[in-house]
Design a protein around this motif. Structure first.
Motif, PDB file in Angstrom:
ATOM      1  N   VAL A 253       0.843  -1.207   0.000  1.00  0.00           N
ATOM      2  CA  VAL A 253       0.000   0.000   0.000  1.00  0.00           C
ATOM      3  C   VAL A 253       0.875   1.253   0.000  1.00  0.00           C
ATOM      4  CG1 VAL A 253      -1.665   1.333   1.342  1.00  0.00           C
ATOM      5  CG2 VAL A 253      -1.934  -1.149   1.129  1.00  0.00           C
TER       6      VAL A 253
ATOM      7  N   LEU B   8       2.797   1.702  -3.450  1.00  0.00           N
ATOM      8  CA  LEU B   8       1.947   2.098  -4.573  1.00  0.00           C
ATOM      9  C   LEU B   8       1.295   3.459  -4.347  1.00  0.00           C
ATOM     10  CD1 LEU B   8       0.243  -1.301  -5.503  1.00  0.00           C
ATOM     11  CD2 LEU B   8       2.354  -0.292  -6.366  1.00  0.00           C
ATOM     12  N   ALA B   9       1.293   3.923  -3.095  1.00  0.00           N
ATOM     13  CA  ALA B   9       0.700   5.235  -2.813  1.00  0.00           C
ATOM     14  C   ALA B   9       1.494   6.353  -3.485  1.00  0.00           C
ATOM     15  CB  ALA B   9       0.644   5.474  -1.308  1.00  0.00           C
TER      16      ALA B   9
ATOM     17  N   VAL C  35       0.497   6.753  -7.161  1.00  0.00           N
ATOM     18  CA  VAL C  35      -0.910   7.186  -7.206  1.00  0.00           C
ATOM     19  C   VAL C  35      -1.017   8.666  -6.876  1.00  0.00           C
ATOM     20  CG1 VAL C  35      -3.150   7.012  -6.076  1.00  0.00           C
ATOM     21  CG2 VAL C  35      -1.943   4.934  -6.760  1.00  0.00           C
TER      22      VAL C  35
ATOM     23  N   VAL D 212      -2.587   5.436 -13.080  1.00  0.00           N
ATOM     24  CA  VAL D 212      -3.153   5.273 -11.742  1.00  0.00           C
ATOM     25  C   VAL D 212      -4.016   4.020 -11.689  1.00  0.00           C
ATOM     26  CG1 VAL D 212      -4.762   6.256 -10.074  1.00  0.00           C
ATOM     27  CG2 VAL D 212      -3.035   7.717 -11.140  1.00  0.00           C
ATOM     28  N   ALA D 213      -4.832   3.790 -12.734  1.00  0.00           N
ATOM     29  CA  ALA D 213      -5.666   2.596 -12.782  1.00  0.00           C
ATOM     30  C   ALA D 213      -4.810   1.328 -12.762  1.00  0.00           C
ATOM     31  CB  ALA D 213      -6.541   2.620 -14.030  1.00  0.00           C
TER      32      ALA D 213
ATOM     33  N   ILE E  31      -1.830   0.981 -11.432  1.00  0.00           N
ATOM     34  CA  ILE E  31      -1.254   0.822 -10.092  1.00  0.00           C
ATOM     35  C   ILE E  31      -2.294   0.246  -9.129  1.00  0.00           C
ATOM     36  CG2 ILE E  31      -0.323   2.084  -8.116  1.00  0.00           C
ATOM     37  CD1 ILE E  31       0.728   4.110 -10.333  1.00  0.00           C
ATOM     38  N   ILE E  32      -3.536   0.743  -9.221  1.00  0.00           N
ATOM     39  CA  ILE E  32      -4.601   0.248  -8.349  1.00  0.00           C
ATOM     40  C   ILE E  32      -4.875  -1.235  -8.634  1.00  0.00           C
ATOM     41  CG2 ILE E  32      -7.066   0.447  -7.828  1.00  0.00           C
ATOM     42  CD1 ILE E  32      -6.763   3.472  -8.270  1.00  0.00           C
ATOM     43  N   LEU E  33      -4.841  -1.619  -9.909  1.00  0.00           N
ATOM     44  CA  LEU E  33      -5.023  -3.030 -10.261  1.00  0.00           C
ATOM     45  C   LEU E  33      -3.906  -3.889  -9.688  1.00  0.00           C
ATOM     46  CD1 LEU E  33      -6.210  -2.824 -13.988  1.00  0.00           C
ATOM     47  CD2 LEU E  33      -7.514  -3.715 -12.043  1.00  0.00           C
ATOM     48  N   THR E  34      -2.672  -3.383  -9.775  1.00  0.00           N
ATOM     49  CA  THR E  34      -1.535  -4.116  -9.198  1.00  0.00           C
ATOM     50  C   THR E  34      -1.740  -4.308  -7.694  1.00  0.00           C
ATOM     51  OG1 THR E  34       0.020  -3.256 -10.840  1.00  0.00           O
ATOM     52  CG2 THR E  34       0.951  -4.063  -8.774  1.00  0.00           C
ATOM     53  N   GLY E  35      -2.166  -3.242  -7.030  1.00  0.00           N
ATOM     54  CA  GLY E  35      -2.428  -3.339  -5.599  1.00  0.00           C
ATOM     55  C   GLY E  35      -3.541  -4.322  -5.284  1.00  0.00           C
ATOM     56  N   GLY E  36      -4.621  -4.279  -6.084  1.00  0.00           N
ATOM     57  CA  GLY E  36      -5.742  -5.190  -5.865  1.00  0.00           C
ATOM     58  C   GLY E  36      -5.344  -6.644  -6.039  1.00  0.00           C
TER      59      GLY E  36
END
Length: 250
Positions: free
Chosen positions: A55, A58-59, A62, A83-84, A86-91
């Motif tokens: 988190v 990746l912040a 973002v 950004v999308a 990065i959020i997918l990677t985090g998810g």
């Protein structure tokens, strides 16, 4: 990587100055250096732990993408997709899904951009005019007036179309290299320290292994377009490129 790629495109449009260099350095720091250091060095439970390290790492990209949006007050396609991504990677990481989804995601995004570049040729707003043939890079009005007068507008459109194929190729090259890099490096299951370290390693290698080759292909498209315009208009390179003097004249 997409955010770094986006800033590279912006820097190609801007006169070289200290602000541009600072912008590129900040981009690389937020998108590559800091996330890499966090994932590799701070994923142990004695530090941030596996999940919080992801988190935190990746912040940084973002928030960098959001800062870019707040600064220009306009949605930038590269920032939004970055950004999308990065959020997918985090998810994928936090849900501990099969790591193959990381590779698929890494390959899919530049592939979609490549297809979008080619499909845009069928519209009134081909993406090559956003990437290369625009007022921030070239003196478009002057070039357009000359080709209109000498009857070579169709030839200019052909050069732009060919440039679109080269730009699309840069995305397809990025897509292939993204996939190969991801499946080669990420072999551990999410939820482990090894996975975090491998994700950090992939992030570190993304610029030299992926972004640099893609940028070289993009530069090839720019050189090809410059040569075509010189041939059609008789203008010198310094008369084609948008520089400080041309801004003042405008």
């Amino acid at each position: 990587m997409l955010l770094t790629y986006k800033v590279y495109l912006q820097n190609k449009k801007m006169p070289k100055n200290q602000g541009t260099n600072d912008n590129l350095l900040l981009n690389i720091a937020c998108n590559i250096i800091i996330p890499t250091l966090i994932l590799i060095n701070l994923s142990d439970d004695n530090y941030l732990g596996i999940r919080f390290a992801i988190v935190t790492a990746l912040a940084f990209p973002v928030f960098y993408g959001l800062k870019d949006f707040i600064k220009i007050k306009k949605l930038n396609i590269f920032s939004a997709i970055g950004v999308a991504s990065i959020i997918l990677t985090g998810g994928i990481s936090l849900l501990e899904l099969n790591p193959i989804y990381i590779a698929i995601k890494e390959a899919a995004i530049p592939a979609v951009l490549g297809l979008a570049t080619l499909l845009s040729l069928k519209t009134k707003f081909p993406l090559v005019k956003t990437f290369l043939f625009n007022e921030k890079i070239m003196q478009v009005s002057k070039i357009s007036n000359i080709v209109e007068i000498n009857g070579s507008k169709a030839k200019l459109e052909a050069y732009l179309a060919n440039s679109s194929w080269i730009v699309a190729l840069s995305f397809f090259v990025s897509s292939l290299l993204n996939y190969v890099l991801a499946v080669t490096i990420i072999t551990s299951q999410p939820g482990t320290i090894e996975f975090n370290e491998q994700l950090g390693k992939m992030t570190a290698l993304s610029f030299p292994v992926i972004a640099v080759p893609a940028m070289l292909v993009l530069m090839g498209a720019l050189i090809y377009l410059f040569r075509g315009i010189k041939k059609l208009t008789g203008l010198k390179l310094e008369e084609i490129i948008k520089n400080k003097d041309s801004h003042q004249e405008g």
